[in-house]
Design a protein around this motif. Structure first.
Motif, PDB file in Angstrom:
ATOM      1  N   VAL A  50       0.895  -1.060  -0.247  1.00 49.89           N
ATOM      2  CA  VAL A  50       0.073   0.031   0.028  1.00 49.89           C
ATOM      3  C   VAL A  50       0.355   1.417   0.414  1.00 49.89           C
ATOM      4  N   HIS A  87       0.918   4.465   3.223  1.00 53.95           N
ATOM      5  CA  HIS A  87      -0.529   3.735   4.019  1.00 53.95           C
ATOM      6  C   HIS A  87      -0.319   4.739   5.407  1.00 53.95           C
ATOM      7  N   GLY A 127      -5.372   5.871   3.352  1.00 52.13           N
ATOM      8  CA  GLY A 127      -4.366   3.997   3.536  1.00 52.13           C
ATOM      9  C   GLY A 127      -3.916   3.689   4.367  1.00 52.13           C
ATOM     10  N   SER A 128      -4.434   4.585   5.656  1.00 51.94           N
ATOM     11  CA  SER A 128      -4.073   3.652   6.882  1.00 51.94           C
ATOM     12  C   SER A 128      -5.026   3.140   7.331  1.00 51.94           C
ATOM     13  N   SER A 152      -4.786  -0.561   5.407  1.00 51.56           N
ATOM     14  CA  SER A 152      -4.136  -0.858   5.881  1.00 51.56           C
ATOM     15  C   SER A 152      -4.599  -1.988   6.741  1.00 51.56           C
ATOM     16  N   GLY A 173       3.773  -1.446   4.058  1.00 52.10           N
ATOM     17  CA  GLY A 173       3.509  -0.045   3.252  1.00 52.10           C
ATOM     18  C   GLY A 173       4.610   0.970   3.453  1.00 52.10           C
TER      19      GLY A 173
END
Length: 378
Positions: A20, A23, A28-29, A32, A44
């Motif tokens: 990703v 991340h 993105g977080s 993830s 990440g």
């Protein structure tokens, strides 16, 4: 509640190495975290978190994923990471994502959003491990026609502001690579099936980005200050962050299938409600959900941002069997709930983790989708 790693996406990501980019950012977080709960081995690749605080930090995500710090503008570092980690799937989310910032730093915006996307495409092209690549762009990649109806995937790309133009250019780069270097079976194995994903304005816990409506609201409310609202009459396709993420995950699962090339296209992922919702309406709903607060509505800012945007997601509904789950009210309620819990936990301990809160909201979202018989839950 049902464990989000059970049955969802038919186990497509269990034990799968997934990269990703971006991340440490908001979307993105969350992606993830969801992938981690699905059993994926998450790698990440990103710069440091773009804000302080950030969902990446308050969720202690670095403890649960392979946290590689790197710039998508650095092709060599990106290529080395992919060659070392051998991901099967790549989600490209790293970007300069703020429209107003693109006026202040137009070259950086183009370098990151266009050059960075080309670097990801090139790194994937020369790596045999990757079988599916999803490049996330934006609803703002479409040439603004001022329409009241939603843009479709075959509508003209474009954009007057640097951010929108950069996303349109990124889409052209994705299309060029997909057509010039098609996925095909050969003695060295099938190459990556490449798709792009376009989503509207997302809301959700853990977003502290500047010049973004809901984060601005939550910062003001948590500080006991009035919300300063710019562009009160602008209309956007508001949706909870988990809505497009479910689309990205389901699209990736399709790309990994034997007929994955059929899905190597551009896709819109829009909100459940088709009626227009203005920024002022959103602010009023957030204040009501918070239970207190006020706002000051200012004039429309001089920097050109389209007044109205909407996405048509008929293609995803008919060809992916995807559909959104939350109404705008439900999306805002989940968002406000997350910030309230974060404020409470932080007051108790600065080391408190919001990872569990994110997982709980993924469970709630997945349970709702399952009750609606959404395809990816079956």
């Amino acid at each position: 509640m049902t464990d989000p790693s059970t049955n969802a996406f038919r186990g497509a990501f269990a034990d799968l190495p997934v990269l990703v980019t971006g991340h440490t950012g908001f979307k993105g977080s969350w992606l993830s975290i969801w992938l981690n709960e699905l059993g994926a081995s998450v790698i990440g690749y990103s710069l440091d978190p773009p804000t302080a605080p950030s969902n990446f930090e308050v969720s202690h995500l670095a403890e649960r994923v392979a946290d590689v710090r790197g710039d998508v503008r650095d092709l060599q570092a990106l290529r080395q990471t992919i060659e070392k980690r051998q991901p099967r799937v790549v989600f490209h989310l790293a970007a300069q994502s703020i429209v107003l910032e693109s006026y202040k730093a137009p070259k950086e915006t183009f370098d990151v959003n266009v050059g960075g996307t080309v670097n990801v495409l090139e790194a994937v092209r020369t790596t045999q491990s990757v079988k599916a690549l999803i490049c996330v762009t934006s609803d703002k990649c479409y040439e603004n026609q001022g329409w009241i109806w939603g843009y479709r995937e075959n509508d003209a790309l474009g954009g007057g502001d640097p951010y929108s133009a950069s996303k349109a250019m990124a889409e052209l780069a994705v299309s060029s690579y997909r057509r010039s270097f098609p996925s095909r079976g050969d003695s060295e194995g099938r190459g990556a099936a490449v798709a792009s994903a376009r989503a509207g304005n997302v809301v959700g816990g853990g977003d502290w980005g500047p010049h973004r409506l809901v984060p601005d609201c939550m910062r003001a409310l948590m500080a006991g200050q009035p919300i300063r609202l710019r562009n009160p009459h602008h209309v956007r396709p508001w949706q909870h962050v988990l809505e497009p993420l479910s689309g990205y995950l389901w699209l990736a699962a399709k790309l990994l299938g034997e007929d994955g090339d059929r899905f190597a296209q551009a896709w819109n992922f829009g909100p459940l409600q088709l009626e227009a919702i203005s920024t002022e309406e959103v602010v009023k709903k957030v204040i009501a959900l918070w239970g207190d607060g006020s706002y000051i509505a200012g004039a429309t800012q001089s920097e050109a941002e389209p007044e109205r945007l909407a996405l048509n997601w008929d293609k995803a509904a008919n060809r992916l069997d995807w559909r959104p789950v939350y109404t705008a009210n439900e999306a805002l309620a989940a968002t406000v709930e997350w910030y309230r819990l974060c404020q409470t936990q932080t007051a108790r301990s600065e080391s408190a983790s919001m990872y569990g809160a994110c997982v709980d909201q993924i469970r709630e979202y997945t349970d709702r989708a399952r009750k609606l018989n959404v395809e990816w839950t079956q």
